[in-house]
Design a protein around this motif. Structure first.
Motif, PDB file in Angstrom:
ATOM      1  N   LEU A  36       5.956   7.335   5.314  1.00 43.97           N
ATOM      2  CA  LEU A  36       4.628   6.783   5.030  1.00 43.97           C
ATOM      3  C   LEU A  36       4.600   5.258   5.080  1.00 43.97           C
ATOM      4  CD1 LEU A  36       3.436   9.144   2.160  1.00 43.97           C
ATOM      5  CD2 LEU A  36       2.948   9.275   4.596  1.00 43.97           C
ATOM      6  N   TRP A  37       5.751   4.610   4.871  1.00 46.48           N
ATOM      7  CA  TRP A  37       5.776   3.156   4.961  1.00 46.48           C
ATOM      8  C   TRP A  37       5.416   2.679   6.370  1.00 46.48           C
ATOM      9  CZ3 TRP A  37       5.265   0.004   1.204  1.00 46.48           C
ATOM     10  CH2 TRP A  37       5.771   0.288  -0.053  1.00 46.48           C
ATOM     11  N   LYS A  38       5.681   3.534   7.370  1.00 47.71           N
ATOM     12  CA  LYS A  38       5.382   3.148   8.750  1.00 47.71           C
ATOM     13  C   LYS A  38       3.879   3.132   9.037  1.00 47.71           C
ATOM     14  CE  LYS A  38       9.782   4.527  10.754  1.00 47.71           C
ATOM     15  NZ  LYS A  38      10.488   5.331  11.787  1.00 47.71           N
ATOM     16  N   LEU A  39       3.085   3.655   8.107  1.00 48.11           N
ATOM     17  CA  LEU A  39       1.633   3.630   8.280  1.00 48.11           C
ATOM     18  C   LEU A  39       1.021   2.323   7.786  1.00 48.11           C
ATOM     19  CD1 LEU A  39       0.681   7.190   6.934  1.00 48.11           C
ATOM     20  CD2 LEU A  39       1.329   6.539   9.260  1.00 48.11           C
ATOM     21  N   THR A  40       1.766   1.587   6.978  1.00 49.89           N
ATOM     22  CA  THR A  40       1.156   0.451   6.274  1.00 49.89           C
ATOM     23  C   THR A  40       0.879  -0.754   7.166  1.00 49.89           C
ATOM     24  OG1 THR A  40       3.360  -0.272   5.564  1.00 49.89           O
ATOM     25  CG2 THR A  40       2.112   1.132   4.049  1.00 49.89           C
ATOM     26  N   GLU A  41       1.887  -1.212   7.902  1.00 49.49           N
ATOM     27  CA  GLU A  41       1.692  -2.444   8.674  1.00 49.49           C
ATOM     28  C   GLU A  41       0.594  -2.311   9.738  1.00 49.49           C
ATOM     29  OE1 GLU A  41       4.216  -5.568  11.469  1.00 49.49           O
ATOM     30  OE2 GLU A  41       5.258  -4.070  10.267  1.00 49.49           O
TER      31      GLU A  41
END
Length: 258
Positions: A182-187
């Motif tokens: 899910l961190w890959k959705l943030t930037e």
């Protein structure tokens, strides 16, 4: 419609209708709640009606409700030659998409997608196919992905999305599950939204309003129905085999009286 239950009003025996039974639909007769029954206009064959209501409505929901499509958006449609993909390509163009890219596994299916209006197609079984999508969008990526494959294809599709891109997860025809960091959705500010049609069908007026819209597109020639394989109910297992092996295009129909 063969018979009405006690106290049912507003419907007549003999009226062509569509209904989603949930479980137990592989039968010649089914009993469903009256509020789930959608009367159909004259002129549609049962096969066309099955394709239009099931997948046409899903395409409307995916694009207008889930993805919130805007004129000028770029759209990637997976399973582009299938029942849902066929409607999604056409409706995306109707709703003002600047470019629609169809993703399919064979040359035949990609040609069907292009005939339906896709501006370009990609083979999503190729390695790094998302790079091709990026090239087709000038390096930006697509604004909307209609995700139907699952597995590694889902992960690859995420890399094909533009900043603020929206993915609508509709299914996983590959049978493979997907784990997403899910961190890959943030930037890139990506959004993933799920879609299930039943709550929409239970929303008062939604089905009638959306079907009226689709019937209008049919009447004006803007929309066509891609009916694929039609089999008798006795060959339901064969229908599933064809679907599981990705050997179908358009909507697969079972005829209970054939």
């Amino acid at each position: 419609m063969a018979e009405l239950g006690e106290g049912v009003t507003g419907l007549e025996v003999g009226t062509p209708v569509f209904a989603t039974p949930g479980d137990g639909g592989y039968a010649q007769y089914i009993c469903v709640p009256a509020e789930t029954v959608i009367p159909l206009p004259p002129g549609l064959s049962p096969e066309e009606a099955a394709a239009l209501v099931a997948h046409g409505l899903s395409a409307v929901i995916a694009l207008k409700k889930s993805a919130r499509i805007q004129p000028g958006d770029t759209v990637l449609v997976e399973g582009a030659a299938g029942g849902l993909g066929s409607f999604s390509i056409q409706l995306a163009k109707i709703y003002g998409a600047a470019k629609v890219i169809g993703a399919a596994s064979t040359t035949e299916k990609r040609e069907i997608a292009e005939r339906l209006g896709a501006d370009a197609t990609v083979n999503y079984t190729d390695a790094n196919w998302a790079e091709h999508v990026k090239e087709l969008t000038g390096g930006k990526g697509v604004d909307i992905v209609l995700e139907t494959a699952g597995g590694e294809i889902t992960k690859e599709a995420l890399t094909a999305m533009a900043d603020f891109g929206r993915m609508v997860f509709i299914g996983q025809s590959s049978g493979d599950h997907t784990e997403i960091d899910l961190w890959k959705l943030t930037e890139p500010n990506h959004t993933i939204t799920g879609l299930y049609i039943m709550p929409y069908l239970a929303t008062p007026g939604f089905a009638t309003e959306s079907l009226t819209e689709l019937f209008g597109y049919l009447g004006s020639g803007k929309l066509s129905i891609n009916v694929g394989k039609v089999l008798p109910l006795s060959q339901a297992a064969e229908a599933h085999r064809l679907l599981e092996n990705r050997q179908t295009t358009g909507k697969v129909i079972l005829q209970p009286w054939a």
